[in-house]
Motif scaffolding. Structure first.
Motif, mmCIF file in Angstrom:
data_model
loop_
_atom_site.group_PDB
_atom_site.id
_atom_site.type_symbol
_atom_site.label_atom_id
_atom_site.label_comp_id
_atom_site.label_asym_id
_atom_site.label_seq_id
_atom_site.Cartn_x
_atom_site.Cartn_y
_atom_site.Cartn_z
ATOM 1 N N VAL A 218 0.846 -1.187 0.000
ATOM 2 C CA VAL A 218 0.000 0.000 0.000
ATOM 3 C C VAL A 218 0.886 1.243 0.000
ATOM 4 C CG1 VAL A 218 -1.748 1.334 1.248
ATOM 5 C CG2 VAL A 218 -1.897 -1.164 1.179
ATOM 6 N N ILE A 219 0.668 2.112 -0.980
ATOM 7 C CA ILE A 219 1.405 3.375 -1.078
ATOM 8 C C ILE A 219 0.568 4.440 -0.383
ATOM 9 C CG2 ILE A 219 2.337 5.112 -2.644
ATOM 10 C CD1 ILE A 219 2.602 2.890 -4.762
ATOM 11 N N ASP A 220 1.064 4.942 0.726
ATOM 12 C CA ASP A 220 0.287 5.936 1.479
ATOM 13 C C ASP A 220 0.947 7.309 1.471
ATOM 14 O OD1 ASP A 220 2.421 5.400 3.106
ATOM 15 O OD2 ASP A 220 1.238 4.997 4.908
ATOM 16 N N THR A 221 1.767 7.560 0.457
ATOM 17 C CA THR A 221 2.416 8.856 0.309
ATOM 18 C C THR A 221 1.424 9.871 -0.244
ATOM 19 O OG1 THR A 221 4.468 7.683 -0.211
ATOM 20 C CG2 THR A 221 4.410 10.044 -0.678
ATOM 21 N N ASP A 222 1.383 11.041 0.362
ATOM 22 C CA ASP A 222 0.463 12.085 -0.104
ATOM 23 C C ASP A 222 0.764 12.461 -1.558
ATOM 24 O OD1 ASP A 222 -0.847 12.219 2.297
ATOM 25 O OD2 ASP A 222 0.348 13.884 3.079
ATOM 26 N N GLY A 223 -0.287 12.603 -2.346
ATOM 27 C CA GLY A 223 -0.151 13.064 -3.723
ATOM 28 C C GLY A 223 0.068 11.976 -4.745
ATOM 29 N N ALA A 224 0.241 10.721 -4.300
ATOM 30 C CA ALA A 224 0.543 9.645 -5.251
ATOM 31 C C ALA A 224 -0.607 9.430 -6.230
ATOM 32 C CB ALA A 224 0.854 8.354 -4.503
ATOM 33 N N TRP A 225 -1.833 9.326 -5.704
ATOM 34 C CA TRP A 225 -2.964 9.074 -6.577
ATOM 35 C C TRP A 225 -3.224 10.258 -7.506
ATOM 36 C CZ3 TRP A 225 -5.799 6.765 -9.711
ATOM 37 C CH2 TRP A 225 -7.063 7.210 -10.070
ATOM 38 N N GLU A 226 -3.146 11.464 -6.992
ATOM 39 C CA GLU A 226 -3.412 12.647 -7.815
ATOM 40 C C GLU A 226 -2.420 12.725 -8.978
ATOM 41 O OE1 GLU A 226 -5.324 13.041 -3.969
ATOM 42 O OE2 GLU A 226 -3.258 12.581 -4.536
ATOM 43 N N TRP A 227 -1.160 12.424 -8.696
ATOM 44 C CA TRP A 227 -0.140 12.448 -9.749
ATOM 45 C C TRP A 227 -0.422 11.368 -10.794
ATOM 46 C CZ3 TRP A 227 3.545 9.108 -11.703
ATOM 47 C CH2 TRP A 227 4.543 9.685 -12.488
ATOM 48 N N LEU A 228 -0.761 10.169 -10.328
ATOM 49 C CA LEU A 228 -1.052 9.067 -11.243
ATOM 50 C C LEU A 228 -2.289 9.374 -12.080
ATOM 51 C CD1 LEU A 228 -0.754 6.225 -12.383
ATOM 52 C CD2 LEU A 228 -1.846 5.339 -10.304
ATOM 53 N N ARG A 229 -3.323 9.918 -11.464
ATOM 54 C CA ARG A 229 -4.543 10.259 -12.193
ATOM 55 C C ARG A 229 -4.259 11.288 -13.287
ATOM 56 N NH1 ARG A 229 -8.430 12.898 -8.257
ATOM 57 N NH2 ARG A 229 -6.909 14.572 -8.554
ATOM 58 N N ASP A 230 -3.455 12.300 -12.986
ATOM 59 C CA ASP A 230 -3.116 13.314 -13.992
ATOM 60 C C ASP A 230 -2.337 12.699 -15.149
ATOM 61 O OD1 ASP A 230 -4.398 15.262 -12.551
ATOM 62 O OD2 ASP A 230 -2.577 16.168 -11.734
ATOM 63 N N LEU A 231 -1.410 11.791 -14.836
ATOM 64 C CA LEU A 231 -0.627 11.153 -15.892
ATOM 65 C C LEU A 231 -1.508 10.276 -16.771
ATOM 66 C CD1 LEU A 231 2.067 10.580 -17.255
ATOM 67 C CD2 LEU A 231 2.508 8.819 -15.523
ATOM 68 N N LEU A 232 -2.426 9.535 -16.171
ATOM 69 C CA LEU A 232 -3.343 8.702 -16.958
ATOM 70 C C LEU A 232 -4.216 9.552 -17.872
ATOM 71 C CD1 LEU A 232 -4.528 6.160 -14.241
ATOM 72 C CD2 LEU A 232 -3.226 5.595 -16.298
ATOM 73 N N ALA A 233 -4.758 10.649 -17.334
ATOM 74 C CA ALA A 233 -5.621 11.509 -18.141
ATOM 75 C C ALA A 233 -4.851 12.136 -19.289
ATOM 76 C CB ALA A 233 -6.249 12.591 -17.266
ATOM 77 N N THR A 234 -3.625 12.557 -19.021
ATOM 78 C CA THR A 234 -2.812 13.160 -20.078
ATOM 79 C C THR A 234 -2.457 12.126 -21.140
ATOM 80 O OG1 THR A 234 -1.909 14.723 -18.469
ATOM 81 C CG2 THR A 234 -0.708 14.475 -20.537
ATOM 82 N N GLY A 235 -2.152 10.917 -20.715
ATOM 83 C CA GLY A 235 -1.893 9.860 -21.682
ATOM 84 C C GLY A 235 -3.102 9.544 -22.536
ATOM 85 N N THR A 236 -4.292 9.609 -21.940
ATOM 86 C CA THR A 236 -5.518 9.406 -22.700
ATOM 87 C C THR A 236 -5.688 10.494 -23.762
ATOM 88 O OG1 THR A 236 -6.552 8.360 -20.788
ATOM 89 C CG2 THR A 236 -8.025 9.152 -22.516
ATOM 90 N N CYS A 237 -5.289 11.721 -23.424
ATOM 91 C CA CYS A 237 -5.340 12.815 -24.408
ATOM 92 C C CYS A 237 -4.391 12.543 -25.575
ATOM 93 C CB CYS A 237 -4.969 14.140 -23.736
ATOM 94 S SG CYS A 237 -6.118 14.676 -22.466
ATOM 95 N N ALA A 238 -3.228 11.971 -25.279
ATOM 96 C CA ALA A 238 -2.278 11.635 -26.346
ATOM 97 C C ALA A 238 -2.855 10.566 -27.267
ATOM 98 C CB ALA A 238 -0.958 11.155 -25.740
#
Length: 377
Positions: A218-238
């Motif tokens: 379990v990754i409980d570092t703050d900001g991990a999910w938000e960063w991953l979500r932004d990367l996934l969304a940007t990749g979807t745009c590509a």
């Protein structure tokens, strides 16, 4: 801002072009011809070629056998993959591995990253929540019980769920934080129900019922999910950009050859204006994509968090790719609906990308919230 690509980024794009040159879009399984899933699994032969070309490890550091590149390089490769409708979990695997590298513990990094970069382990992400519109992190709860975490909830439309060895699942805790759980396929308390996308790919509804995971998973570092979500969304745009570019090129080739009244229909003003409008859509999709990817890659500050640029890019990608394929179908006439011609496949994939990680309206709402929270000075 300088959107000139580096030599390393350009090299990744050229390597991708070489790998995808052998993929024929009209050989991609058609959702119009196949009831249920178009195939049992992803294109494993293509996956192996991507691994051999070191394109699965772009974002990984050298210690894990990677090239140490950034989100821009990944988007360049994804753009090429969408032009041929490549049936591989390239976005999900790359983004999940990057998140583990950036935020995960040493044990998780050692277990997963090198193997993911070689294509031996496949990673995916449960990013659609319970309905596909609600925040994914709100659909699963995570609580600690001694030295373990206990997960309960449902995530819908998990891509490549039946093929992935590990699924990254965002979940919220009782204290309002979001963690990322690394759930192995077949884990006790984790069950899959079959779903299908508009492009005919098999998805999975992931149901978690008192699924227990060790703290190391379990990754409980703050900001991990938000960063991953932004990367996934940007990749979807590509992906949407690459698909749209290929469709507009197909449309130009067809209208340049199709004649009415003795002239190619591309010379008719009504046809030219519609094609020009779609070209403008694609250029807007491209500009907003690189802005979002640059914010993620550089970490540069701005008047809004990077999520604002990602939202703008996804709004343009969702609306733009829909308009491009609709215009293409219109200008192709009945030929565009012919199942022996690949355009209908692109249309089905475009609808999937439009809705993936939320339609334009959802991102407009998110952008509004960001603007309210960060008013102009």
């Amino acid at each position: 801002m300088d959107f000139t690509f580096t030599e390393e980024q350009q090299a990744a794009a050229e390597a991708a072009k070489g790998v995808f040159a052998g993929v024929a879009p009209d050989a991609v399984p058609s959702p119009a011809l196949t009831p249920g899933a178009v195939a049992e699994t992803y294109d494993r032969a293509l996956w192996a070629r991507l691994a051999d070309a070191d394109l699965l490890s772009l974002l990984l550091d050298a210690r894990y056998g990677g090239a140490g590149l950034d989100a821009i390089a990944l988007c360049l490769v994804l753009r090429e993959s969408a032009q041929v409708l490549a049936r591989v979990p390239l976005l999900e695997n790359s983004a999940a591995a990057a998140a583990v590298q950036a935020y995960g513990g040493e044990e998780a990094k050692t277990d997963l990253l090198a193997r993911a970069g070689r294509g031996e382990t496949v990673l995916t992400v449960a990013a659609h929540g319970r309905t596909g519109h609600d925040p994914a992190e709100q659909s699963v709860t995570a609580r600690q019980d001694g030295g373990t975490w206990v997960l309960d909830g449902v995530q819908t439309a998990v891509p490549w769920a039946y093929d992935a060895d590990v699924t990254l699942v965002p979940a919220h805790t009782g204290t309002g934080r979001t963690v990322l759980a690394l759930v192995p396929r077949g884990h006790e308390g984790a069950h899959l129900a079959e779903q299908f996308s508009t492009n005919g790919e098999r998805l999975g509804e992931l149901r978690l019922a008192s699924a227990r995971l060790a703290a190391r998973d379990v990754i409980d570092t703050d900001g991990a999910w938000e960063w991953l979500r932004d990367l996934l969304a940007t990749g979807t745009c590509a992906l949407a950009l690459g698909l749209g570019e290929r469709v507009l090129r197909m449309t130009g080739e067809y209208t340049g050859k199709r004649e009415q009244f003795g002239f190619p229909i591309a010379t008719f003003q009504a046809v030219a204006v519609q094609a020009a409008d779609r070209y403008i859509d694609l250029r807007a999709m491209e500009a907003t994509l690189w802005q979002a990817a640059w914010r993620i890659a550089s970490g540069a500050p701005g008047p809004l968090p990077a999520a604002g640029d990602v939202a703008v890019a996804k709004i343009w990608a969702a609306e733009g790719v829909r308009r491009v394929v609709q215009t293409a179908q219109h200008l192709h006439g009945g030929f565009g609906a012919d199942v022996e011609y690949p355009l209908h496949r692109y249309h089905a994939w475009a609808k999937h990308l439009e809705l993936s990680l939320g339609p334009a309206a959802a991102h407009e709402e998110a952008l509004g919230d960001l603007l309210a929270a960060h008013p102009p000075a």
